[in-house]
Design a protein around this motif. Structure first.
Motif, PDB file in Angstrom:
ATOM      1  N   ALA A  40      36.939  36.830  36.763  1.00  0.00           N
ATOM      2  CA  ALA A  40      37.087  37.562  35.500  1.00  0.00           C
ATOM      3  C   ALA A  40      38.503  37.374  34.994  1.00  0.00           C
ATOM      4  N   ASP A  41      38.680  37.493  33.657  1.00  0.00           N
ATOM      5  CA  ASP A  41      40.020  37.299  33.096  1.00  0.00           C
ATOM      6  C   ASP A  41      40.818  38.601  33.191  1.00  0.00           C
ATOM      7  N   ILE A  42      41.977  38.638  32.568  1.00  0.00           N
ATOM      8  CA  ILE A  42      42.874  39.792  32.687  1.00  0.00           C
ATOM      9  C   ILE A  42      42.236  41.083  32.168  1.00  0.00           C
ATOM     10  N   ASN A  43      41.199  40.944  31.318  1.00  0.00           N
ATOM     11  CA  ASN A  43      40.489  42.120  30.800  1.00  0.00           C
ATOM     12  C   ASN A  43      39.186  42.401  31.540  1.00  0.00           C
ATOM     13  N   GLY A  44      38.926  41.657  32.615  1.00  0.00           N
ATOM     14  CA  GLY A  44      37.713  41.892  33.383  1.00  0.00           C
ATOM     15  C   GLY A  44      36.486  41.189  32.816  1.00  0.00           C
ATOM     16  N   ALA A  45      36.675  40.363  31.774  1.00  0.00           N
ATOM     17  CA  ALA A  45      35.520  39.668  31.194  1.00  0.00           C
ATOM     18  C   ALA A  45      35.144  38.475  32.049  1.00  0.00           C
ATOM     19  N   THR A  46      33.847  38.300  32.313  1.00  0.00           N
ATOM     20  CA  THR A  46      33.386  37.140  33.071  1.00  0.00           C
ATOM     21  C   THR A  46      32.976  36.045  32.081  1.00  0.00           C
TER      22      THR A  46
ATOM     23  N   SER B  74      35.563  42.117  42.062  1.00  0.00           N
ATOM     24  CA  SER B  74      36.070  41.169  41.063  1.00  0.00           C
ATOM     25  C   SER B  74      37.228  40.365  41.625  1.00  0.00           C
ATOM     26  N   CYS B  75      37.593  39.311  40.920  1.00  0.00           N
ATOM     27  CA  CYS B  75      38.816  38.576  41.237  1.00  0.00           C
ATOM     28  C   CYS B  75      39.492  38.258  39.919  1.00  0.00           C
ATOM     29  N   LEU B  76      40.553  39.035  39.612  1.00  0.00           N
ATOM     30  CA  LEU B  76      41.188  38.881  38.276  1.00  0.00           C
ATOM     31  C   LEU B  76      42.403  37.958  38.228  1.00  0.00           C
ATOM     32  N   SER B  77      43.216  37.582  39.099  1.00  0.00           N
ATOM     33  CA  SER B  77      43.303  37.919  40.494  1.00  0.00           C
ATOM     34  C   SER B  77      44.662  38.557  40.765  1.00  0.00           C
ATOM     35  N   VAL B  78      44.665  39.761  41.364  1.00  0.00           N
ATOM     36  CA  VAL B  78      45.946  40.393  41.701  1.00  0.00           C
ATOM     37  C   VAL B  78      46.346  40.189  43.152  1.00  0.00           C
ATOM     38  N   HIS B  79      45.419  39.776  43.995  1.00  0.00           N
ATOM     39  CA  HIS B  79      45.754  39.686  45.417  1.00  0.00           C
ATOM     40  C   HIS B  79      45.914  38.247  45.911  1.00  0.00           C
ATOM     41  N   GLY B  80      45.496  37.276  45.098  1.00  0.00           N
ATOM     42  CA  GLY B  80      45.644  35.877  45.486  1.00  0.00           C
ATOM     43  C   GLY B  80      45.067  35.608  46.859  1.00  0.00           C
ATOM     44  N   ALA B  81      45.915  35.043  47.741  1.00  0.00           N
ATOM     45  CA  ALA B  81      45.439  34.626  49.056  1.00  0.00           C
ATOM     46  C   ALA B  81      45.593  35.708  50.111  1.00  0.00           C
ATOM     47  N   ASN B  82      46.241  36.821  49.756  1.00  0.00           N
ATOM     48  CA  ASN B  82      46.409  37.909  50.732  1.00  0.00           C
ATOM     49  C   ASN B  82      46.795  39.186  49.990  1.00  0.00           C
ATOM     50  N   ARG B  83      46.018  40.251  50.195  1.00  0.00           N
ATOM     51  CA  ARG B  83      46.314  41.521  49.524  1.00  0.00           C
ATOM     52  C   ARG B  83      47.300  42.336  50.338  1.00  0.00           C
TER      53      ARG B  83
ATOM     54  N   ALA C 139      25.844  38.577  39.944  1.00  0.00           N
ATOM     55  CA  ALA C 139      26.617  37.911  38.898  1.00  0.00           C
ATOM     56  C   ALA C 139      26.489  36.390  39.011  1.00  0.00           C
ATOM     57  N   LEU C 140      26.558  35.899  40.245  1.00  0.00           N
ATOM     58  CA  LEU C 140      26.444  34.454  40.473  1.00  0.00           C
ATOM     59  C   LEU C 140      25.095  33.942  39.961  1.00  0.00           C
ATOM     60  N   ARG C 141      24.038  34.686  40.287  1.00  0.00           N
ATOM     61  CA  ARG C 141      22.705  34.260  39.853  1.00  0.00           C
ATOM     62  C   ARG C 141      22.559  34.334  38.334  1.00  0.00           C
ATOM     63  N   ALA C 142      23.332  35.236  37.698  1.00  0.00           N
ATOM     64  CA  ALA C 142      23.224  35.379  36.242  1.00  0.00           C
ATOM     65  C   ALA C 142      24.116  34.389  35.492  1.00  0.00           C
ATOM     66  N   GLY C 143      24.820  33.521  36.223  1.00  0.00           N
ATOM     67  CA  GLY C 143      25.600  32.477  35.561  1.00  0.00           C
ATOM     68  C   GLY C 143      27.104  32.678  35.620  1.00  0.00           C
ATOM     69  N   ALA C 144      27.561  33.777  36.230  1.00  0.00           N
ATOM     70  CA  ALA C 144      29.016  33.965  36.371  1.00  0.00           C
ATOM     71  C   ALA C 144      29.515  33.109  37.540  1.00  0.00           C
ATOM     72  N   LEU C 145      30.832  32.980  37.646  1.00  0.00           N
ATOM     73  CA  LEU C 145      31.420  32.207  38.742  1.00  0.00           C
ATOM     74  C   LEU C 145      32.046  33.155  39.756  1.00  0.00           C
ATOM     75  N   LEU C 146      32.155  32.693  40.985  1.00  0.00           N
ATOM     76  CA  LEU C 146      32.888  33.452  41.997  1.00  0.00           C
ATOM     77  C   LEU C 146      34.215  32.734  42.236  1.00  0.00           C
ATOM     78  N   LYS C 147      35.260  33.525  42.464  1.00  0.00           N
ATOM     79  CA  LYS C 147      36.603  32.932  42.578  1.00  0.00           C
ATOM     80  C   LYS C 147      37.219  33.231  43.946  1.00  0.00           C
ATOM     81  N   ASP C 148      37.848  32.242  44.536  1.00  0.00           N
ATOM     82  CA  ASP C 148      38.662  32.412  45.759  1.00  0.00           C
ATOM     83  C   ASP C 148      37.937  33.139  46.888  1.00  0.00           C
ATOM     84  N   MET C 149      36.666  32.824  47.066  1.00  0.00           N
ATOM     85  CA  MET C 149      35.868  33.534  48.071  1.00  0.00           C
ATOM     86  C   MET C 149      36.328  33.271  49.502  1.00  0.00           C
ATOM     87  N   GLU C 150      37.046  32.153  49.714  1.00  0.00           N
ATOM     88  CA  GLU C 150      37.477  31.839  51.087  1.00  0.00           C
ATOM     89  C   GLU C 150      38.583  32.777  51.580  1.00  0.00           C
TER      90      GLU C 150
END
Ligand SMILES: Cc1cc2nc3c(=O)[nH]c(=O)nc-3n(C[C@H](O)[C@H](O)[C@H](O)COP(=O)(O)OP(=O)(O)OC[C@H]3O[C@@H](n4cnc5c(N)ncnc54)[C@H](O)[C@@H]3O)c2cc1C
Length: 567
Positions: A353-359, A371-380, A220-231
């Protein structure tokens, strides 16, 4: 070979299969591509359970659970970084998702009165976790797979997705290597759903299956999508010392307690109210501190004591855990405490991705652990991932069904070019000679991630870690493979995974270095406080001209105001 479907799902875990069923309900032609047989997806290993506010078991003061309580616990657990609208959606839908699985055939454990049983889990105000003994994922995944088979939904199993195909910025399919034959296939669709699971294996000491290499995030990253909260990477407090196989939080949910070398129930000092059932970030840090303070056992572990639960309860509720402890540590939990230490467990971050999973890429959607929509934030919270997979597997599929009505039908020209380019790439890799062995590079990467981006982090070691990752990226382009065959070349698959893993490692590193605060699982010894003024926001990582960049986006707040997190 080129295959045409209305909607393509990459990933055959709980998310992918739940989505496939929803697409089939709509009468559309959906298909699943999976690098392993779907029943070998990591979902099958889920042990402890799935959260839903069914309210079958009353809380401490006789109160009944509600979706609002589930949402509150999730948001507090997330250290207020989760998007509150997305959390609300998940918590409202969770009870339906559990009942739906029940109707399809999942055998949930029961209470005396016949209702679905619920056990307490970390950070939860009520016993909310529905379970099938300690084999919940196994049960649920088999249920969904049976449904997929009975509806004759096409599954391309042991097909490894290598690249996404885009046309004018829109995602129209993917290329995938048929592992058995070594042939590259093209898949065309009006939309693609990424359901490829987590990236835990960029770390060593992980509870994850070896296949959890984050391929989908890298694609996804290579195709132009963004990654969120990877840390934000979750370290589970209780993994079996020696192999790091998971010992479910369900063990503490059933009453298990943690003890240090001196026999102290040390969690009383760190979380006076929740004690052993504080959220995972809190317990993992506590264990690390006990070990660092010389109160752990030689080699770096503490004890999880289940003996007081008695043989009957252990064999009924935790049979899998008992078997794992006996087989892999030679310890029978009925008679002896289990040696445990923290280990990498879950990826809170993922494809933005947004609330509907769209990137950000039209036609490309994401759901589940990738995905990161995000329901878990900094800790699931434990039990919230399984529910996320089935809730958003269905809801995101619903949205895709709606969206593809007006989507253009992709044409074959681009897919042929994409297949050719992948074939050239593979041939290039197979022709190479010399260089480092790829497992050496992979091991060095996982070691760097665990030692420099583990439970406690600080600037200088992380900077060294990032430099090491960059040098591994450079090395990997020179790695050669001994096996030059196209058929069943597992080394080639591992190599292709490694290229993506190094990208994700960089994304984790950049996110972690830039976030100068401590929140949830991200603990910086040089910035020990949470900093809402500057960092109550999501990290976004993008890739432009072969370079990674970091930006931010505000978290969506709601009715729960950020407060100090005490347990
Ligand atoms: C040991 C363990 C126990 C857990 N227990 C619990 C629990 O009790 N409760 C809870 O809530 N959560 C639990 N979790 C977390 C939870 O199980 C996972 O987050 C969830 O199951 C992920 O589901 P998924 O469908 O998103 O991905 P997965 O089940 O990981 O499936 C990913 C799929 O993607 C496919 N794939 C990946 N890359 C490619 C590629 N390049 N090409 C083609 N296909 C690809 C794979 O073949 C696979 O089918 C646990 C996790 C672990 C590791």
């Amino acid at each position: 070979m080129i295959h045409h479907h209305d909607i393509l799902i990459i990933g055959g875990g709980l998310t992918g299969l739940r989505a496939a069923l929803r697409i089939s309900d709509a009468g559309l032609n959906g298909a699943v591509v999976s690098k392993v047989h779907p029943l070998r997806s990591h979902s099958v290993a889920a042990q402890g359970g799935m959260n839903a506010s069914l309210g079958n078991v009353k809380g401490e003061d006789g109160a009944t659970d509600s979706w609002e309580s589930h949402a509150y616990d999730t948001i507090k657990g997330s250290d207020y970084l989760a998007d509150q609208d997305v959390v609300e959606r998940m918590c409202r839908e969770a009870p339906t998702a559990v009942i739906e699985l029940e109707h399809m055939g999942t055998v949930w454990s029961r209470l005396e009165n016949g209702k679905i049983a619920q056990r307490p889990f970390g950070g939860a105000g009520f016993p909310r976790t529905c379970y099938a003994a300690d084999r919940t994922g196994h049960n649920a995944l088999h249920t969904l797979y049976e449904q997929v088979v009975s509806r004759e939904i096409p599954v391309y199993e042991e097909f490894f997705a290598i690249s996404l195909i885009t046309e004018g910025g829109r995602c129209i399919g993917c290329t995938a290597l048929e592992i058995m034959t070594g042939q590259v296939h093209g898949f065309l669709a009006k939309a693609v759903l990424m359901a490829t699971g987590g990236f835990g294996r960029i770390f060593d000491k992980s509870t994850n299956a070896l296949i959890n290499t984050g391929d989908g995030q890298a694609l996804a990253l290579r195709a132009g999508a963004l990654l969120k909260d990877m840390e934000f990477v979750q370290f589970h407090p209780t993994t079996l010392y020696g192999t790091n196989i998971l010992i479910s939080e369900g063990a503490r949910g059933e009453g298990g307690i943690l003890l240090n070398k001196n026999g102290e129930r040390f969690m009383e000092r760190y979380a006076p109210h929740s004690v052993d059932l504080a959220p995972r970030d809190v317990v993992a840090r506590a264990i690390e501190q006990e070990i660092a303070g010389g109160r752990g056992y030689e080699g770096g572990y503490v004890h999880l004591d289940l003996r007081h639960l008695g043989a009957e309860r252990i064999t009924e509720r935790l049979p899998g855990i008992r078997q794992i402890a006996m087989d892999f540590a030679g310890v029978d939990p009925i008679e002896n405490p289990v040696p445990v230490q923290p280990g990498q467990h879950y990826s809170m971050g993922g494809i933005d991705a947004d609330i509907n999973g769209a990137t950000k890429v039209p036609g490309l959607y994401a759901a589940g652990e990738c995905s990161c929509l995000s329901v878990h934030g900094a800790n699931r919270l434990g039990g919230n991932s399984l529910v996320e997979t089935v809730v958003f597997g269905r809801l995101v599929a619903e949205k895709i069904v709606e969206d593809v009505e007006n989507a253009p039908t992709p044409d074959d020209k681009l897919v042929k070019a994409a297949i050719n380019s992948v074939n050239d790439r593979i041939e290039g890799i197979l022709r190479r000679e010399g260089g480092e062995h790829f497992f050496t590079v992979r091991d060095a990467m996982t070691h760097t991630m665990t030692s420099k981006f583990g439970i406690f982090r600080e600037k200088q070691t992380m900077q060294e870690g990032l430099d090491e990752i960059k040098s591994k990226q450079d090395q990997v382009s020179r790695v050669s493979l001994q096996n030059k065959e196209r058929e069943v070349n597992q080394a080639l698959i591992r190599f292709l995974e490694l290229e993506g893993m190094l990208l994700l490692a960089e994304a984790v590193a950049r996110g972690a270095l830039a976030r100068e605060e401590s929140r949830g699982s991200h603990t910086r010894t040089d910035y020990p406080e949470r900093d809402d003024r500057n960092f109550l926001k999501h990290t976004l990582v993008g890739f432009r001209n072969e370079t990674m960049y970091v930006s931010y986006q505000p978290a969506t707040l709601g009715i729960f105001e950020p407060k100090e997190r005490v347990y």
